[in-house]
Design a protein around this motif. Sequence first.
Motif, short mmCIF file in Angstrom:
data_model
loop_
_atom_site.label_atom_id
_atom_site.label_comp_id
_atom_site.label_asym_id
_atom_site.label_seq_id
_atom_site.Cartn_x
_atom_site.Cartn_y
_atom_site.Cartn_z
N PHE A 98 1.01 -1.14 0.38
CA PHE A 98 -0.16 -0.10 -0.27
C PHE A 98 0.80 1.34 0.01
CE2 PHE A 98 -2.56 -3.27 2.50
CZ PHE A 98 -4.22 -3.44 1.32
N SER A 99 1.88 1.49 -0.31
CA SER A 99 3.25 2.55 -0.38
C SER A 99 2.68 3.59 -1.88
CB SER A 99 4.47 1.73 -0.44
OG SER A 99 4.67 1.38 -1.36
N ASN A 100 2.55 3.34 -2.54
CA ASN A 100 2.22 3.68 -4.18
C ASN A 100 1.54 4.85 -3.61
OD1 ASN A 100 2.85 2.52 -5.45
ND2 ASN A 100 1.83 1.07 -6.17
N SER A 101 0.31 5.03 -1.91
CA SER A 101 -0.56 6.08 -1.59
C SER A 101 -0.22 7.05 -1.07
CB SER A 101 -1.96 5.79 -1.12
OG SER A 101 -1.63 4.83 0.09
N THR A 102 1.06 6.25 -0.37
CA THR A 102 1.54 7.15 0.60
C THR A 102 2.56 8.20 -0.49
OG1 THR A 102 1.85 5.50 2.40
CG2 THR A 102 3.65 7.27 2.39
N ILE A 103 3.24 7.54 -1.18
CA ILE A 103 4.40 7.84 -2.38
C ILE A 103 3.56 9.40 -2.94
CG2 ILE A 103 5.59 7.89 -4.61
CD1 ILE A 103 6.19 5.09 -2.81
N LYS A 104 2.67 8.61 -3.46
CA LYS A 104 1.20 9.60 -4.00
C LYS A 104 0.96 10.93 -3.44
CE LYS A 104 -1.44 8.29 -6.68
NZ LYS A 104 -3.30 7.44 -6.82
N TYR A 105 0.83 10.57 -1.99
CA TYR A 105 0.49 12.12 -0.93
C TYR A 105 1.55 13.04 -0.48
CZ TYR A 105 -1.16 14.19 3.00
OH TYR A 105 -2.45 15.17 3.70
N ILE A 106 2.26 11.82 -0.66
CA ILE A 106 4.13 12.61 -0.17
C ILE A 106 4.35 13.88 -1.31
CG2 ILE A 106 6.92 12.63 0.49
CD1 ILE A 106 5.51 10.16 1.80
N LYS A 107 4.07 13.05 -2.61
CA LYS A 107 4.60 13.94 -3.65
C LYS A 107 3.74 15.30 -3.81
CE LYS A 107 5.44 13.39 -8.56
NZ LYS A 107 4.74 12.33 -10.49
N LEU A 108 2.72 15.12 -3.72
CA LEU A 108 1.48 15.72 -3.84
C LEU A 108 1.37 17.12 -2.71
CD1 LEU A 108 -1.88 14.30 -5.46
CD2 LEU A 108 -0.08 15.72 -6.86
N PHE A 109 1.92 16.72 -1.48
CA PHE A 109 1.97 17.53 -0.64
C PHE A 109 2.91 18.18 -0.68
CE2 PHE A 109 3.31 19.37 3.66
CZ PHE A 109 2.25 19.92 4.26
N LYS A 110 3.98 18.07 -0.96
CA LYS A 110 5.53 18.41 -1.84
C LYS A 110 4.76 19.57 -2.65
CE LYS A 110 9.38 15.65 0.21
NZ LYS A 110 10.27 14.74 -0.97
N GLU A 111 4.28 19.25 -3.98
CA GLU A 111 3.90 19.75 -4.57
C GLU A 111 3.40 22.14 -4.47
OE1 GLU A 111 2.13 19.90 -9.72
OE2 GLU A 111 2.62 17.91 -8.01
N TYR A 112 2.00 21.00 -3.48
CA TYR A 112 1.36 22.46 -3.19
C TYR A 112 1.06 22.61 -2.22
CZ TYR A 112 -1.33 20.06 -7.68
OH TYR A 112 -1.66 19.38 -9.03
N VAL A 113 1.87 22.14 -1.25
CA VAL A 113 1.43 22.89 0.27
C VAL A 113 2.95 23.65 0.57
CG1 VAL A 113 1.43 22.41 2.59
CG2 VAL A 113 -0.12 21.31 0.96
#
Length: 279
Positions: A98-113
């Motif tokens: 289930f690591s894909n969702s974690t990686i995706k969330y971290i990536k978007l968090f860095k990009e948008y926040v």
Amino acid sequence: MKNIEDFETIYEKIKNKSESKLSSVFLEYTNNRSKIFKYTSITCLIVDIIIIFLAICIVLLIKQMSFQITFLGITFISVFISILILDFIVFIIYCLIFSNSTIKYIKLFKEYVIKDLLSYFYTNLKYSPKDGILQQIYDEVDYNDNYNNYSSEDYLSGLINDKYEFQMAEVFTKHINKDTDSIKFRGLFYKINLNKSIKTNLKIRENATISKANRLEMDSQEFEEYFDVSSKNKIIGMQLLTSDIMEKLIQFYKNNRIKFDITINNNYLYIRLHCGSIF
């Protein structure tokens, strides 16, 4: 740095902008965390029961009573260790699944926040999470790390006070050999262009790391409890490290409890914060 608004205003702006983009990914992330706990618990329970059942069967097969007490003790320890190891392996497997969702969330968090947050503080900001600061730049300062493995990510560059160009990134150095890996540095590394040369080299390091022969004696006894200073030009070194500057460095360390070192080489300022990974 910019003249920034109060933090609550900045927070609301970033929240309104990023909430719609992050909400679905965050929901997937939290759901997967629940699934990890649920599936790990069920799988571990089944595996543990099987191990205990097999252990009981083995014990019942031992008919020689003279060995039974000793064997039971060994069996109990073996079963306990086996359960711990297998439960941990099961947990790791589900985390990887289930690591894909974690990686995706971290990536978007860095990009948008993270990127938007930092843009309120610096002008001409460039933020690239996947990129790092060049090893050649890190090696411009002789840290005597004796490392043979270098990695860097979360690259930032921009202007401080609309004037001073800076680069920074997370840097991780270690020394790898056949037997062990030794971490040399893990934290933030900065390079700042001062636009003016001090015409010498100044180093501020952790206490007891610069030899006495090369150490510059400072006027502040408290400062010397925390830091060592060396400078090729002692007069310039004393002029730069005024009492108020030394006090600010002391307070920064006391308030944050983060080790740091500073190097000024002509017109460039280099800073390392030994803070581990923060992004």
